[in-house]
Design a protein around this motif. Structure first.
Motif, mmCIF file in Angstrom:
data_model
loop_
_atom_site.group_PDB
_atom_site.id
_atom_site.type_symbol
_atom_site.label_atom_id
_atom_site.label_comp_id
_atom_site.label_asym_id
_atom_site.label_seq_id
_atom_site.Cartn_x
_atom_site.Cartn_y
_atom_site.Cartn_z
ATOM 1 N N ASP A 13 0.792 -1.215 0.032
ATOM 2 C CA ASP A 13 -0.113 -0.089 -0.081
ATOM 3 C C ASP A 13 0.991 1.129 0.069
ATOM 4 N N PRO A 14 0.535 2.326 -0.746
ATOM 5 C CA PRO A 14 1.480 3.478 -0.666
ATOM 6 C C PRO A 14 1.387 4.293 0.558
ATOM 7 N N LEU A 15 0.551 3.942 1.476
ATOM 8 C CA LEU A 15 0.550 4.567 2.876
ATOM 9 C C LEU A 15 1.341 3.719 3.844
ATOM 10 N N GLY A 16 1.890 2.614 3.365
ATOM 11 C CA GLY A 16 2.752 1.862 4.221
ATOM 12 C C GLY A 16 2.216 0.513 4.753
ATOM 13 N N GLY A 17 0.960 0.206 4.560
ATOM 14 C CA GLY A 17 0.405 -0.826 5.129
ATOM 15 C C GLY A 17 0.592 -1.908 4.032
ATOM 16 N N SER A 18 0.328 -3.223 4.558
ATOM 17 C CA SER A 18 0.191 -4.204 3.550
ATOM 18 C C SER A 18 -1.126 -4.405 2.925
ATOM 19 N N VAL A 19 -0.943 -4.932 1.859
ATOM 20 C CA VAL A 19 -2.205 -5.204 1.041
ATOM 21 C C VAL A 19 -2.662 -6.638 1.405
ATOM 22 N N PRO A 20 -3.886 -6.692 1.718
ATOM 23 C CA PRO A 20 -4.490 -8.226 2.122
ATOM 24 C C PRO A 20 -3.998 -9.116 0.892
ATOM 25 N N GLY A 21 -3.384 -10.348 1.457
ATOM 26 C CA GLY A 21 -3.094 -11.459 0.675
ATOM 27 C C GLY A 21 -1.467 -11.413 0.414
ATOM 28 N N SER A 22 -0.933 -10.263 0.863
ATOM 29 C CA SER A 22 0.531 -10.399 0.415
ATOM 30 C C SER A 22 1.324 -10.893 1.555
ATOM 31 N N THR A 23 2.780 -11.424 1.268
ATOM 32 C CA THR A 23 3.334 -12.200 2.306
ATOM 33 C C THR A 23 3.743 -11.245 3.406
ATOM 34 N N PRO A 24 3.682 -11.806 4.720
ATOM 35 C CA PRO A 24 4.199 -11.220 5.903
ATOM 36 C C PRO A 24 5.640 -10.862 6.068
ATOM 37 N N GLU A 25 6.093 -9.901 6.531
ATOM 38 C CA GLU A 25 7.327 -9.643 6.601
ATOM 39 C C GLU A 25 8.146 -10.238 7.655
ATOM 40 N N ARG A 26 8.993 -10.893 7.314
ATOM 41 C CA ARG A 26 9.994 -11.895 8.301
ATOM 42 C C ARG A 26 11.095 -11.235 8.746
ATOM 43 N N ARG A 27 11.272 -11.430 10.074
ATOM 44 C CA ARG A 27 12.626 -10.785 10.585
ATOM 45 C C ARG A 27 13.430 -12.028 11.413
ATOM 46 N N GLU A 28 14.791 -11.651 11.449
ATOM 47 C CA GLU A 28 15.174 -12.724 12.358
ATOM 48 C C GLU A 28 15.802 -12.131 13.667
ATOM 49 N N VAL A 29 15.301 -12.375 14.878
ATOM 50 C CA VAL A 29 15.551 -11.711 16.151
ATOM 51 C C VAL A 29 16.226 -12.734 16.978
ATOM 52 N N THR A 30 17.046 -12.159 18.056
ATOM 53 C CA THR A 30 17.749 -12.843 19.007
ATOM 54 C C THR A 30 16.944 -12.631 20.304
ATOM 55 N N VAL A 31 16.713 -14.084 20.633
ATOM 56 C CA VAL A 31 15.931 -14.087 22.103
ATOM 57 C C VAL A 31 16.844 -14.791 23.224
ATOM 58 N N ARG A 32 16.764 -14.088 24.452
ATOM 59 C CA ARG A 32 17.466 -14.435 25.441
ATOM 60 C C ARG A 32 16.608 -14.240 26.853
ATOM 61 N N ARG A 33 17.242 -14.697 27.726
ATOM 62 C CA ARG A 33 16.388 -14.285 29.241
ATOM 63 C C ARG A 33 17.445 -13.564 29.815
ATOM 64 N N ALA A 34 17.231 -12.383 29.930
ATOM 65 C CA ALA A 34 18.269 -11.508 30.730
ATOM 66 C C ALA A 34 17.689 -11.193 32.118
ATOM 67 N N PRO A 35 18.675 -11.158 33.046
ATOM 68 C CA PRO A 35 18.016 -10.973 34.382
ATOM 69 C C PRO A 35 17.857 -9.481 34.733
ATOM 70 N N LYS A 36 16.891 -9.428 35.563
ATOM 71 C CA LYS A 36 16.615 -7.734 35.832
ATOM 72 C C LYS A 36 17.598 -7.591 37.149
ATOM 73 N N TYR A 37 18.461 -6.322 37.028
ATOM 74 C CA TYR A 37 19.192 -6.041 38.110
ATOM 75 C C TYR A 37 18.614 -5.616 39.641
ATOM 76 N N VAL A 38 17.750 -4.746 39.456
ATOM 77 C CA VAL A 38 17.164 -4.482 40.622
ATOM 78 C C VAL A 38 16.863 -5.579 41.612
ATOM 79 N N PRO A 39 16.112 -6.418 41.467
ATOM 80 C CA PRO A 39 15.880 -7.501 42.359
ATOM 81 C C PRO A 39 17.287 -8.165 42.945
ATOM 82 N N PHE A 40 17.964 -8.375 42.009
ATOM 83 C CA PHE A 40 19.547 -9.008 42.601
ATOM 84 C C PHE A 40 20.013 -7.923 43.627
ATOM 85 N N LEU A 41 19.833 -6.709 43.119
ATOM 86 C CA LEU A 41 20.545 -5.717 44.252
ATOM 87 C C LEU A 41 19.811 -5.747 45.466
ATOM 88 N N ILE A 42 18.420 -5.755 45.481
ATOM 89 C CA ILE A 42 17.604 -5.647 46.592
ATOM 90 C C ILE A 42 17.797 -6.842 47.441
#
Length: 119
Positions: A13-42
């Motif tokens: 779509d010229p407005l930036g949206g996808s036209v129905p029926g087009s292929t969805p955008e695929r991305r490769e992401v990194t997934v990890r479990r990072a600790p929250k620092y504040v609970p460790f400090l407390i």
């Protein structure tokens, strides 16, 4: 393809949206479990306070010092040490989580209201 389109934009779509029926955008992401620092400090500070209470009230001390003043002195030292140790543990766990990070492929999903608002 018209002159204003760039390669790879056909079907969008010229407005930036996808036209129905087009292929969805695929991305490769990194997934990890990072600790929250504040609970460790407390938690480190609380462990330090408990250690200070054990030092002040469970161990025999000098009669010239009141137990509550000894507790206050050791509470400051042990709580600060506990915060530092808690931060060190969180940093080690964060480094481990970076090494165990996994790659994943995600697809964009259309919003439920996209097709209903277009006429």
């Amino acid at each position: 393809m018209s002159s204003h389109e760039t390669p790879g934009t056909a079907g969008n779509d010229p407005l930036g949206g996808s036209v129905p029926g087009s292929t969805p955008e695929r991305r490769e992401v990194t997934v990890r479990r990072a600790p929250k620092y504040v609970p460790f400090l407390i938690l480190g500070a609380l462990v330090g306070v408990v250690a200070a209470a054990i030092i002040a009230y469970a161990l025999p001390g000098d009669a010239s010092y009141d137990a509550s003043s000894v507790f206050g002195f050791f509470m400051v030292l042990c709580a600060a040490g506990g915060v530092i140790l808690g931060a060190a543990v969180a940093l080690v766990l964060d480094r481990i989580s970076v090494r165990r990070a996994e790659r994943a492929v995600v697809e964009s999903a259309p919003d439920a209201g996209d097709g209903a608002n277009r006429a």
